[in-house]
Structure formats: C-alpha cells, structure tokens
Write a protein that holds these residues in place. Structure first.
Motif, PDB file in Angstrom:
ATOM      1  N   GLY A  61      32.727  86.881  69.737  1.00  0.00           N
ATOM      2  CA  GLY A  61      33.628  86.039  70.507  1.00  0.00           C
ATOM      3  C   GLY A  61      32.914  85.194  71.544  1.00  0.00           C
ATOM      4  N   MET A  62      33.435  85.318  72.783  1.00  0.00           N
ATOM      5  CA  MET A  62      32.898  84.512  73.864  1.00  0.00           C
ATOM      6  C   MET A  62      31.496  84.946  74.240  1.00  0.00           C
ATOM      7  N   TYR A  63      31.163  86.226  73.953  1.00  0.00           N
ATOM      8  CA  TYR A  63      29.876  86.766  74.364  1.00  0.00           C
ATOM      9  C   TYR A  63      28.917  86.845  73.194  1.00  0.00           C
ATOM     10  N   TRP A  64      28.959  85.821  72.309  1.00  0.00           N
ATOM     11  CA  TRP A  64      28.211  85.922  71.064  1.00  0.00           C
ATOM     12  C   TRP A  64      26.712  85.962  71.278  1.00  0.00           C
ATOM     13  N   ASP A  65      26.261  85.453  72.435  1.00  0.00           N
ATOM     14  CA  ASP A  65      24.814  85.475  72.648  1.00  0.00           C
ATOM     15  C   ASP A  65      24.428  86.332  73.839  1.00  0.00           C
TER      16      ASP A  65
END
Lengths: 297, 205, 583
Positions: free
Chosen positions: B117-121
C-alpha cells in the motif's frame, strides 16, 4: 419422579436463561439507539463454542474449574423452588434451606477460581481478586435483608418465606427490597459493579484463558445461575409464583430493571464499589431490619 | 517471492479452484452457527483500526450480524489485521494468531496487507501479509469505510457457510513455509524481544 | 525413631478411650495433707471426653508427621508433658487441678516455643501467658471465697454467693485469662508471632488443641459456674458477642494482607475462634461451639501439616517465593483444597454443618445484626483462603528451583488423608455428631437438638440433608464432566507455562508472573479496611509498656541505694503491718 422434576427445572432454566441473555443484548442495543442481534443470539454463541475444533487447556485442574462452577450453578437452581405452593418444580428444596442456597451461590466462583488460577495468567488472577473483593461487599446488604426476612418468618425455608407474604415483601418492607436490589445488580454482573469481567480493562478477568468448550460451559452456567438468582429474588420479595407464565413475567420484569440500571451507569473501580456497598445499601438494610423486626414483634 | 498484482491474481484463482468445503449436514449446521456468531479480537494493529469502533458500535452496528468484540485471543474467532504491519506488530500478531483456537479466520483490511500500500518502500513494514499468515478475506481500501468492512464480514459469513474459509488448515499444513518467512524478517525467535533486535536481523537501518 | 514416636500417642489414645467408656471418677480430700476444705478430683464427663479425643487425635497426627525428622528427645518429652497437662485440664473436676494443668501447659508451651522463637516473640508469649495464669488464679481464689470449695459442682453456689462487684471482677478476670489463650483481638498480640515462628511440627498442635482448652474452660465457666441458660442478655453476652465479632472481622482482613503462609493461618485461627466466642454468648450456642471446635481442630491440623510439608520440601515460607506447585505436588494440592473448602464453610463438606449450627443459634436468639456481620466475615474469608491456595499451588513458579520439587514424603500425607476422610464423612452425614452433642447438652442441662437421621442436621429453624447435598454434587459433577469430556472438540495443551494470553507478548523467566503475594493489598484503599490494616495492637501495648516503664522509673527512686534509707523504709513497712494486724 424427582429426576423428571430436576430435568424440567434444568431445561427451563437453560432455555429461559439464554433467551434472557439474548434479550439483554437486544434491549441494551435499543438503549444505545441501534438494533442489536437476534433474540436467539446466545444460543448461537454457545453452540458455536461447543463446536469449536479445538480448545486449549492447562492441565487437569483446568477442566475442573468450569465443571465445578457449572455444578454450583445447577445445585443452586435445584435447591430453589420455582412454585412455592406446588410439589412440582420444587427440586431438592425440601432437603435444604436458604442458608444452603446462599452458600451454594458462592461455591461456583470459588471452584472457578481454582481453574483460573492454574493457568498462571496474572490478569486472570487479578480478575479473581476483584471478584472475591466485590463478593463480600455485595453480599452484606443482601444478607441483612435476607436475615430480616428469615427472622420475621421464623424459618429459613424459602417456600415458607414465599408463602407467608401478604402481598409482596417488596411492598411490605421496601427498604429491605431496595437494599437487596443493590446487591442483586452486583450479583447479576451489571454496571456499576461489573468491574470483574471488564473485557478490555482487565483482559476479561477470569475468562481470560477459556476457549472452546470450556467457555461454552461457562456461558451456560452463567445463564442458569442468573435464572436461579432471579427465581430466588421473586420468591423472597415479589410474591413467589404459581404458574410458569407468572414466573416468567416476574423474572422478566426484574431482569429488565437490572438491565436498565446497568445500561445507564458507568463502572466503579473495585475499592469504590466496596466502599459504596458497605455504606449506602448496608445503612438502608440496617434501617429496614430495625423497622421490620420492631414492627413485627 | 513474486510481488504485485500477478501473484495476487494467482492466489485468488488458486483459492477459487480449491474445493475445501465440507458437504455433510453436521458440518453444514456447524458452519451455519459459526457464521451467525463471530467474535472479533479487539486488537487494532494499524491505522485501519480507526474504522473499527464505528463499525462495532451504534453508528453502523455490526452486532446485527452477530459480530461482537472479544478481549482475549482465546475467545476470538476473527483477527482483523487492519492496515500495515511493522515488524514489531507482526511479532505480536503472529503470537496472538497462534494463541487463538481453531477455527479462526483472518480479515485483512486495507491495501497495505495486499501489496504494501502506502508503505510500499518502507524499511520497517511487511509488504504482503499472505506470506506470513493465511488470509481469508481482503477488504481493500485505504482505509475501508465501515460499510466496506460490513460487506467484508458478509462475504466472510458466506465463505464460512460454504466451508471455504479454511485458512487455519492452510496454516497448519504449510507451517514450514510461513515459519520460514516469519523467521526471515523476525529472527530466529519469533517471540518479541524487548531490545530492538528487529533492525539487526532484516538488514539494518 | 518413627515407631517409637508413635507409641506414646497410641497409648494416650488408648487411655482416653478407656477413660471415656468407663465413666470413672476419682476424688481425693486434701485434708490428709493438712489443707482443710479442699477436695480435688478427676471426672470423665461427656464434655471432657470430647476434648480429650481431640487432644489424643492431634498428638497422633503430629507424631505421624514428625516421626521421621530428627527432633531432639527433649522436644518429644515436652510434647508429651504438654499432652498430659491438657488431659489434666479437661479431666479435672475442680479448679485446683485445672490450674495445675493450665500452668504446666503454659510452661511446656513456652519451652517448646523456645526452640525456634525469636526473643521478642518469646517475651511476648511469656508476658501474656503469665498474665493469663495470674488472672486465672486470682479469679479462682475469688470463687473459692464464695463456697470454700474448688469443685465445679459447688461453683454455681459459690458464684451466687459472691457480692455483685466481686462477681463482675471474677468474670472479667476469667475472661481475660481465656481470651488471651483463645487469641481474641486485643489479646492476640502474642499469638501471631508464636504461631509463625514456632517449629513447623508444633504449630499444628498449638493451633488445633491448645486454644481449645480455653474454649473448654469458657464453656465450663459459662454453663456450670455462671449458668447463662437462666438469664441471658446481660453484659456477659454482649461482651462475648462484641469480642467474637471484632475478632472475626479484624483478623479476616489482617489475614489478607500477609505474605507468609503461617501468618495467614494464624490470623485465620483467630477469626475462626471468634465464631466460637460469639456463639457462646447464648447458652444453646454450645452445640455450635463444640461442632465448630471439632471442625476447626481438624482443619487447622490439615492446613498446618500441609504448610509444614511445603516448607520441608521447598524451604520457603512466603507466597512471593512459591507458586505453581500444583502439578508437581498434586496430592498436597487436593488436601489443601479440601481444607480450604471446609475452612470457607462450603456445603458439600463438613465446614458448613458447624457454620449452620452457629447461624441458626444466632437467628433463633434474635441477634440479627451480629449474624449478618458473621456471614459477612465468612464471605470476606474467601480472600485469604484463595490467597493461600493461589500463592502456593496455582499461579506460576517464582524460581527455577521450584520447577524440580517432588511430592512431600508419605508421612506428611497420611494424617492429611485421614483428616480429609473425616471431613468428607462429616459433610455427608452431619447428623452423626448429634447424639453425642445431645449427651453433652443434657449433661449441661440444656435442651437437646432434634434428631431424625444421621444424614440430617436439625435445628429449631430448619434442617438440611447432608447426604442429599453431597450426592447431588457428586452426580451433577460427574454428569457435567462426562458431557465436557465427550464433546467433539480436541483439546490442545498449552505448550509451556509461558503460553498464556499476555496481550501478544511472550513472558520469559524474568517476568513477574506470580500475582500471589500482592493479592489483597489493594484493599488498603477501601476506607474501613485501610483503617484496620493501618492500626495494630502494637501501638496500644507499646503505650502501656511506656507508661509502666515511666512509672517504674519514678518508683525506683524510693530505693536510693543508701543503706540507711532502705533500712528506714523497711522499718516503716514493718510498723505499718503491725499496726494493721493489731487493728
């Protein structure tokens, strides 16, 4: 035959108890402006727990905890007569009396405390301590009220006390009834005295380690015990009952009052509830006792 | 392991093809009762937990469906992984999941559980929950509104009734696979350590 | 050593049996030795036999337990001397031999306690024991002036012959003497330390029987000498009721706060004996008092022997150092479980019968508020009862050593099994004691209890059937257990002791998981309990001792060390004596 009598009492307590708990969730939901589950929800819950694929146990004592609690609940039920005038549904009440019932009510929690303690969960032990602390505080006004009734009727037999009521002991001795109702709200585990099994505050207290069939057994005994306590209160204070419909009606009114009380109030801390219960309801009960015994004799 | 939508599609098709439903009438009855009474563990693991209180209380009233909260994992049927899982939280989630009694279901909220999601990296979160825990139902969104969560529950109830929600069996059968993935990010002891050894094991800050 | 230590207890039991069945009476007129008007005697009344049986049984139980240990021969000699003195107390039929027995009991208890007690505790015991003995002697002397006889049969005439003030002084002195030995609150200052620090094999004996001697003496005082069945509601009844009530309430709450196993049991002894003192405020409370004495003797023997076993195996005596012993010592656990069920007064077992009798006596006599307070104390007792079993057996072990302990040696378990069987039998057939109690009651000229069958315990206000209760319990238990075991769901055992629902965390060896020792500490925040726990009688006795010390410091100055001053004082004293005797 006494076995059919006992079986009838057990089944009716089981069914009615679960129905009342479903109604409890429904009515509380209406207080909170929502719809709530169906009335049969408690049945679904308990059957689901009975049919769990696995349950987790902590040794042989862990089995005995819920079993002793259920035994205590069923025995309490059997020693309270449903209808004071008739022989049917009177169970084993001729072999015991009110003192026996009062002590049997405390047998279950003590047995459960063993099963809870053996898990080694400190949250569960905390819940048990709160339960035992609340126990002695909430029993005091109830004991005073019950002793007053026993002394007025010169007997410790429940059927005799129920039969001797002119109209209703609640109307004859209102102070005793009010004091007993405070204790009764605590006995049914309702706010403001419900800190024992507080779900998130104390990690659901004594029920912290129970899963599967053990939890189902605990839920079953809870409903049977609630029904037994309701019948006891009806016999002592609200004129007893002569038919099943009358019993259902009176217990339901009492139960409704207790739920409404619980839905309104927040939760006391344990020292607060002990402090309150040994002051205000006890004072009311003592005044009621003095008035009742002075007036009668 | 592959990441992204291709793997997700493959998993979904695998699930639809496998027929793990039971057909006997006792099982039918048991599943009917299990779907009517769901106890959800009161554990908000991530930022999706903000949507759980309205769902379970008066505003959206999940109790109509027979769903209520439970405090301990011993009493719970469903654990809701509501959003991203940092390594720290993942330890506790796995420990809690293993303490629940079978049959247990996992409801994964939000897109962080699907692919990060928003924290893919981010260095600190896991990207795909399916590698570490079996999931029964995904509810996509960031974060899903209570209506979506309720719809997810209704779908979960349908799957329970058909006997297809069998993630607990998948966990037991593929335990080595899940354990290997867990140890890769959490270290040899999946149990939480109280000093910050999580960043020593996964490659560091 | 083991066989030898059992010989004397068996001989004692045999002697008691022979005496109790033979109804023997022995009397001796001391005019032979030149003392006019003094007759002493021994008589085996039903009441005496009751307590003598308790004494013999306790000696037997304690000897079984201690037979294997290397206790010194003087210990055993003193124990036998103590037993002999207790038998002398119960069998004597006059106050002179009674006092001899009382003194020998105090001295031999002192010597037995001196093995292990610290100096401060020993001094406390000696001061209180001597005070009790001296006040007893003074009371006996006062009674003698009434009818010039020490015998019990003349004691009632003697009491009636006393003037009013002398009668009050007599009763007060007697009460002081007996309350000290029973351990009523206010006079209990010596008791807790003595029970805690005494040798582990002597404490059961001390708690079980030595306190009952004062109960026996109290019964003799109230029913033979003062004869309260003819007039009640006097100040005597109120004194007994108030002191008993305070004992039960205060000692119960103090017991919850303790960390050491034996201290909890010591406070529990005070609380249980408070019940007996309260019910003795009425003449027909004797049945309840006797039943409760029996139950309390048995249960304290059981609990103290159990605790002695724990200390023997683990060398630890505090709750904060124990825990989680249930699966390593399952037999001891079951024994303690039976003990605490009886202590709590729960229906299936025998403890309920004695509480039932006590409650019915209080109900019949209209003492309703005290009855409510007694039931309240009984409910509050659950806290320390649960703390006892949780702190030792349940919960989690607090040290590595505890995970490898083994079961206690078999000789600790034999007396516990015997006592458990007796308690279960008393619970099943509570009426089995009624015929014997009726013998005692008729002997004391009181109304007998109604008796229908062995299984039913009858009183005036109602009855209950112990056989029905316990068989219903057993049947329902078996049915529910069977249903639980035959359900479909598998049972997964928790992996190890750390597999608890602990909010997702995993506790390890260093985590504090045993909640046992701090259970009940939060009660300090409740108003009246906090007041009870904050104050102790130490303040009162320190105050008294300070005043006495100050007084002595002033009074000492009369003797100034100057020989001529001392001689003058002595001469003045002799002159005063001569003047007073010539008047």
């Amino acid at each position: 035959m006494i076995v059919f009598d006992l079986l009838g009492m057990f089944l009716s307590a089981y069914m009615v108890g679960f129905l009342y708990y479903g109604l409890y969730r429904n009515i509380t939901a209406r207080f909170q402006r929502r719809i709530g589950p169906t009335v049969l929800q408690s049945f679904y819950d308990s059957i689901k727990f009975f049919s769990k694929e696995e349950s987790i146990s902590h040794g042989w004592m862990f089995y005995l905890g819920p079993v002793i609690m259920a035994t205590g609940a069923v025995m309490t039920l059997f020693f309270i007569p449903f209808f004071y005038k008739s022989e049917s549904f009177s169970g084993l009440s001729q072999y015991g009396n009110l003192f026996v019932v009062l002590y049997l009510m405390m047998l279950g929690p003590l047995g459960n405390a063993m099963g809870v303690g053996v898990t080694g969960n400190p949250f569960a032990a905390m819940g048990i301590t709160r339960g035992l602390t609340r126990l002695f505080a909430m029993e005091l006004p109830f004991y005073i009220a019950v002793i007053a009734l026993m002394s007025i009727n010169h007997s410790a037999d429940i059927a005799t006390i129920a039969a001797n009521q002119p109209t209703m002991n609640a109307i004859e001795y209102p102070l005793l009834f009010i004091a007993a109702m405070f204790s009764f709200v605590a006995m049914m585990g309702q706010s403001p005295f419900d800190v024992v099994g507080a779900p998130v505050e104390v990690y659901s207290g004594p029920a912290a380690e129970f899963s599967g069939k053990f939890l189902a057994l605990l839920m079953s005994q809870s409903s049977i015990m609630s029904f037994a306590k309701l019948v006891l209160m009806v016999n002592l204070f609200i004129g007893g009952a002569e038919g099943f419909l009358e019993l259902l009606g009176k217990t339901f009114v009492l139960f409704l009052f207790v739920i409404a009380f619980g839905a309104m109030y927040g939760r006391f801390k344990t020292p607060q509830s002990v402090d309150f219960l040994v002051k205000v309801p006890t004072a009311i009960a003592v005044v009621g006792l003095v008035l009742a015994t002075l007036g009668g004799q | 392991m592959e990441e992204g939508f291709l793997k997700e599609q493959q998993i979904m098709e695998n699930d639809l093809n496998s027929d793990t439903s039971h057909k006997s009438s006792v099982d039918f009855l048991m599943n009917w009762f299990r779907k009517r009474s769901i106890f959800v563990l009161a554990y908000g693991t991530g930022c999706g937990a903000i949507e759980m209180p309205p769902t379970f209380t008066s505003r959206y009233d999940a109790e109509r469906l027979g769903i209520r909260g439970a405090a301990t994992p011993r009493q719970a049927d469903v654990i809701i992984v509501s959003g991203y899982c940092s390594y720290k939280t993942l330890r506790r989630i796995i420990r809690t999941y293993e303490q629940m009694a079978n049959p247990k279901y996992v409801l994964a909220l939000g897109s962080c559980t699907v692919n990060g999601g928003m924290y893919w990296d981010s260095y600190n979160t896991i990207k795909k929950l399916e590698d570490y825990m079996p999931v029964d139902m995904y509810v996509n969104g960031c974060m899903p509104r209570p209506e979506s969560i309720l719809e997810g529950f209704i779908e979960l109830q349908k799957e329970i009734a058909e006997g297809k929600a069998s993630s607990w069996q998948k966990y037991e059968e593929n335990y080595e696979f899940y354990r290997k993935n867990q140890e890769a990010v959490l270290g040899k002891t999946v149990a939480p350590a109280y000093d910050a050894d999580w960043y020593l094991y996964d490659g560091g800050l | 050593m083991r066989i030898l230590t059992l010989i004397f207890p068996l001989l004692t039991a045999l002697a008691v049996l022979m005496i109790s069945t033979s109804q023997s009476v022995w009397q001796m007129d001391l005019a032979v030795f030149g003392f006019e008007n003094i007759t002493v005697g021994l008589k085996a009344t039903a009441l005496s036999n009751f307590f003598a049986v308790l004494v013999a049984f306790s000696l037997f139980a304690v000897s079984l337990v201690s037979g294997k240990q290397t206790l010194s021969k003087s210990f055993y000699f003193l124990l036998y001397l103590l037993t002999w003195s207790l038998l002398l107390i119960v069998y004597s039929s006059d106050y002179l031999l009674f006092f001899v027995g009382w003194e020998v009991m105090s001295i031999s208890t002192y010597l037995l306690l001196s093995y292990t007690l610290s100096r401060e505790a020993l001094v406390k015991y000696v001061v209180f024991a001597m005070a009790s003995a001296m006040s007893l002697l003074a009371a006996i002397m006062i009674l003698y002036t009434g009818a010039h006889s020490f015998m019990y049969v003349d004691a009632h005439q003697a009491y009636l012959a006393l003037s009013d003030t002398l009668a009050v002084i007599f009763v007060v002195l007697m009460f002081f003497a007996f309350f000290v030995k029973i351990g009523v609150i206010g006079f209990h200052y010596w008791l807790v330390d003595a029970y805690t620090e005494s040798h582990d094999f002597f404490t059961p004996y001390l708690s079980a029987v030595v306190s009952k001697m004062a109960v026996y003496a109290l019964i003799i005082l109230l029913l033979t000498v003062i004869d309260i069945s003819t007039f009640s509601n006097s100040w005597i009844s109120y004194t007994l009721a108030i002191f008993g009530l305070l004992s039960s309430l205060i000692a119960t709450f103090k017991a919850v706060n303790e960390n050491s196993m034996k201290r909890v049991l010591a406070y529990s002894s005070i609380a249980q004996l408070g019940y007996i003192v309260t019910v003795l405020s009425f003449a027909d409370g004797v049945s309840g008092a006797l039943y409760h004495s029996l139950i309390h003797t048995l249960v304290k023997l059981l609990l103290f022997i159990n605790v002695a076993g724990i200390i023997y195996v683990t060398s630890k005596s505090k709750f904060s150092e124990l825990g989680g012993l249930i699966y390593r010592m399952p037999q001891s656990f079951v024994m303690l479980l039976i003990g605490i069920i009886v202590l709590a007064g729960m229906p299936p077992l025998g403890g309920f019968a004695s509480k039932y009798l006590i409650y019915n006596t209080l109900l019949e006599n209209g003492n309703l508020l005290i009855l409510a307070a007694m039931m309240f104390a009984s409910a509050a007792a659950f806290l320390y009862i649960y703390k006892l079993i949780y702190g030792i057996y349940l919960g989690q072990p607090t040290s590595k050593k505890l995970e490898s302990v083994k079961e206690v040696p078999f000789f600790f378990l034999i007396p516990q099994y015997i006592i458990s069987v007796i308690l279960v039998v008393l619970g099943t057939v509570p009426g089995i004691l009624t015929p014997y109690l009726n013998t005692i009651l008729t002997e004391l000229k009181l109304q007998a209890l109604p008796f229908t069958s062995v299984a039913v315990l009858n009183t005036e206000t109602g009855s209950y059937n112990g056989l029905v209760v316990i068989s219903a319990f057993a049947l329902i238990f078996i049915v529910i257990l069977f249903v639980l075991l035959s359900l479909k769901s598998k049972v997964r055992e928790a992996k190890d002791r750390f597999d608890i629902a602990y909010c997702g965390e995993v506790p390890n060896e260093a985590t504090h998981l045993h909640y046992g020792f701090s259970m009940g500490k939060e009660l300090k925040r409740v108003g009246f309990i906090g007041t009870i726990l904050k104050n102790s009688s130490r303040v009162f006795y320190d105050f008294i001792s300070k005043q006495l010390f100050a007084f002595a410091t002033v009074f000492r100055k009369i003797y100034s060390g100057n020989l001529s001053v001392n001689f003058n004082i002595a001469a003045l004293f002799v002159l005063a004596l001569l003047w007073w005797s010539l008047k």
